[in-house]
Write a protein that holds these residues in place. Structure first.
Motif, PDB file in Angstrom:
ATOM      1  N   VAL A  92      85.548  -8.332  77.626  1.00 15.19           N
ATOM      2  CA  VAL A  92      85.339  -7.932  76.233  1.00 15.19           C
ATOM      3  C   VAL A  92      84.079  -8.570  75.651  1.00 15.19           C
ATOM      4  N   VAL A  93      83.871  -9.859  75.908  1.00 13.36           N
ATOM      5  CA  VAL A  93      82.706 -10.558  75.353  1.00 13.36           C
ATOM      6  C   VAL A  93      81.412  -9.940  75.879  1.00 13.36           C
ATOM      7  N   ALA A  94      81.322  -9.737  77.185  1.00  8.90           N
ATOM      8  CA  ALA A  94      80.119  -9.163  77.780  1.00  8.90           C
ATOM      9  C   ALA A  94      79.913  -7.727  77.303  1.00  8.90           C
ATOM     10  N   SER A  95      80.986  -6.971  77.184  1.00  4.64           N
ATOM     11  CA  SER A  95      80.884  -5.586  76.715  1.00  4.64           C
ATOM     12  C   SER A  95      80.388  -5.519  75.278  1.00  4.64           C
ATOM     13  N   GLU A  96      80.897  -6.413  74.441  1.00  2.00           N
ATOM     14  CA  GLU A  96      80.438  -6.436  73.044  1.00  2.00           C
ATOM     15  C   GLU A  96      78.960  -6.818  72.962  1.00  2.00           C
ATOM     16  N   ARG A  97      78.555  -7.771  73.751  1.00  2.00           N
ATOM     17  CA  ARG A  97      77.142  -8.164  73.757  1.00  2.00           C
ATOM     18  C   ARG A  97      76.263  -7.011  74.233  1.00  2.00           C
ATOM     19  N   LEU A  98      76.717  -6.303  75.253  1.00  5.43           N
ATOM     20  CA  LEU A  98      75.965  -5.160  75.758  1.00  5.43           C
ATOM     21  C   LEU A  98      75.878  -4.062  74.702  1.00  5.43           C
ATOM     22  N   ASP A  99      76.943  -3.861  73.949  1.00  4.18           N
ATOM     23  CA  ASP A  99      76.941  -2.891  72.864  1.00  4.18           C
ATOM     24  C   ASP A  99      75.925  -3.282  71.796  1.00  4.18           C
ATOM     25  N   ARG A 100      75.852  -4.548  71.482  1.00  5.69           N
ATOM     26  CA  ARG A 100      74.870  -5.019  70.480  1.00  5.69           C
ATOM     27  C   ARG A 100      73.450  -4.832  70.984  1.00  5.69           C
ATOM     28  N   ILE A 101      73.226  -5.114  72.266  1.00  7.12           N
ATOM     29  CA  ILE A 101      71.893  -4.927  72.854  1.00  7.12           C
ATOM     30  C   ILE A 101      71.505  -3.452  72.768  1.00  7.12           C
ATOM     31  N   ALA A 102      72.458  -2.567  73.065  1.00  8.63           N
ATOM     32  CA  ALA A 102      72.193  -1.127  72.987  1.00  8.63           C
ATOM     33  C   ALA A 102      71.846  -0.716  71.560  1.00  8.63           C
ATOM     34  N   SER A 103      72.550  -1.262  70.588  1.00 10.53           N
ATOM     35  CA  SER A 103      72.269  -0.944  69.177  1.00 10.53           C
ATOM     36  C   SER A 103      70.860  -1.385  68.782  1.00 10.53           C
ATOM     37  N   VAL A 104      70.482  -2.576  69.185  1.00 13.17           N
ATOM     38  CA  VAL A 104      69.133  -3.080  68.887  1.00 13.17           C
ATOM     39  C   VAL A 104      68.081  -2.238  69.607  1.00 13.17           C
ATOM     40  N   ALA A 105      68.367  -1.857  70.849  1.00 11.99           N
ATOM     41  CA  ALA A 105      67.420  -1.037  71.611  1.00 11.99           C
ATOM     42  C   ALA A 105      67.181   0.306  70.924  1.00 11.99           C
ATOM     43  N   LEU A 106      68.248   0.909  70.411  1.00 12.58           N
ATOM     44  CA  LEU A 106      68.096   2.181  69.692  1.00 12.58           C
ATOM     45  C   LEU A 106      67.271   2.013  68.419  1.00 12.58           C
ATOM     46  N   LEU A 107      67.514   0.937  67.692  1.00 10.66           N
ATOM     47  CA  LEU A 107      66.729   0.674  66.481  1.00 10.66           C
ATOM     48  C   LEU A 107      65.257   0.424  66.828  1.00 10.66           C
ATOM     49  N   ALA A 108      65.016  -0.330  67.893  1.00  9.57           N
ATOM     50  CA  ALA A 108      63.635  -0.607  68.319  1.00  9.57           C
ATOM     51  C   ALA A 108      62.936   0.684  68.730  1.00  9.57           C
ATOM     52  N   GLU A 109      63.662   1.553  69.430  1.00 12.93           N
ATOM     53  CA  GLU A 109      63.072   2.829  69.842  1.00 12.93           C
ATOM     54  C   GLU A 109      62.703   3.679  68.632  1.00 12.93           C
ATOM     55  N   ALA A 110      63.527   3.643  67.611  1.00 16.24           N
ATOM     56  CA  ALA A 110      63.231   4.383  66.386  1.00 16.24           C
ATOM     57  C   ALA A 110      62.004   3.816  65.676  1.00 16.24           C
ATOM     58  N   VAL A 111      61.884   2.499  65.660  1.00 13.75           N
ATOM     59  CA  VAL A 111      60.736   1.853  64.998  1.00 13.75           C
ATOM     60  C   VAL A 111      59.449   2.108  65.770  1.00 13.75           C
ATOM     61  N   PHE A 112      59.483   1.897  67.078  1.00 13.87           N
ATOM     62  CA  PHE A 112      58.280   2.042  67.896  1.00 13.87           C
ATOM     63  C   PHE A 112      57.985   3.488  68.269  1.00 13.87           C
ATOM     64  N   GLU A 113      58.969   4.363  68.069  1.00 15.47           N
ATOM     65  CA  GLU A 113      58.853   5.781  68.397  1.00 15.47           C
ATOM     66  C   GLU A 113      58.486   6.008  69.859  1.00 15.47           C
ATOM     67  N   ASP A 114      58.897   5.051  70.725  1.00 23.67           N
ATOM     68  CA  ASP A 114      58.597   5.154  72.146  1.00 23.67           C
ATOM     69  C   ASP A 114      59.546   4.231  72.899  1.00 23.67           C
ATOM     70  N   ALA A 115      60.257   4.778  73.873  1.00 25.40           N
ATOM     71  CA  ALA A 115      61.244   3.984  74.621  1.00 25.40           C
ATOM     72  C   ALA A 115      60.577   2.870  75.408  1.00 25.40           C
ATOM     73  N   ALA A 116      59.432   3.144  76.008  1.00 24.56           N
ATOM     74  CA  ALA A 116      58.752   2.129  76.808  1.00 24.56           C
ATOM     75  C   ALA A 116      58.272   0.968  75.931  1.00 24.56           C
ATOM     76  N   ALA A 117      57.715   1.280  74.778  1.00 20.81           N
ATOM     77  CA  ALA A 117      57.247   0.227  73.864  1.00 20.81           C
ATOM     78  C   ALA A 117      58.436  -0.594  73.349  1.00 20.81           C
ATOM     79  N   ALA A 118      59.533   0.077  73.061  1.00 25.13           N
ATOM     80  CA  ALA A 118      60.722  -0.632  72.589  1.00 25.13           C
ATOM     81  C   ALA A 118      61.263  -1.546  73.667  1.00 25.13           C
ATOM     82  N   SER A 119      61.259  -1.088  74.903  1.00 23.49           N
ATOM     83  CA  SER A 119      61.732  -1.885  76.032  1.00 23.49           C
ATOM     84  C   SER A 119      60.849  -3.112  76.246  1.00 23.49           C
ATOM     85  N   GLU A 120      59.561  -2.924  76.088  1.00 20.72           N
ATOM     86  CA  GLU A 120      58.618  -4.036  76.265  1.00 20.72           C
ATOM     87  C   GLU A 120      58.780  -5.080  75.162  1.00 20.72           C
ATOM     88  N   TRP A 121      59.101  -4.618  73.952  1.00 25.63           N
ATOM     89  CA  TRP A 121      59.283  -5.521  72.815  1.00 25.63           C
ATOM     90  C   TRP A 121      60.463  -6.410  73.076  1.00 25.63           C
TER      91      TRP A 121
END
Length: 92
Positions: A63-92
């Motif tokens: 549960v702990v690892a799954s919740e952390r992974l869910d949070r990482i996914a949420s941040v990744a989606l927000l970063a992708e929206a800000v950077f408008e590019d998946a690669a740039a968001a991943s690099e950030w």
């Protein structure tokens, strides 16, 4: 992976967290962000040995690892929206 989680309803995400995400989701995160086994272990609060054992045995994350992974996914989606590019968001 992040898009799949982002498309789920809140209740479905909570159910998935409680059940435990498949270890492959951690593997996808590791690959996407070019992380070492030690780094993904630290992010998910798992030792490298536990991470590797779960991979070998195809066991889901706890549960702990799954919740952390869910949070990482949420941040990744927000970063992708800000950077408008998946690669740039991943690099950030």
């Amino acid at each position: 992976m992040a898009h799949r989680l982002g498309a789920m309803s809140e209740s479905d995400r909570i159910k998935s967290i409680k059940t435990g995400f498949a270890i492959e989701m951690a593997d996808m995160t590791k690959q996407t962000f070019r992380l070492s086994s030690q780094s993904i272990g630290m992010l998910l609060n798992l030792s490298v040995a536990t991470y590797e054992r779960r991979r070998k045995d195809a066991k889901p994350l706890d549960v702990v690892a799954s919740e952390r992974l869910d949070r990482i996914a949420s941040v990744a989606l927000l970063a992708e929206a800000v950077f408008e590019d998946a690669a740039a968001a991943s690099e950030w």
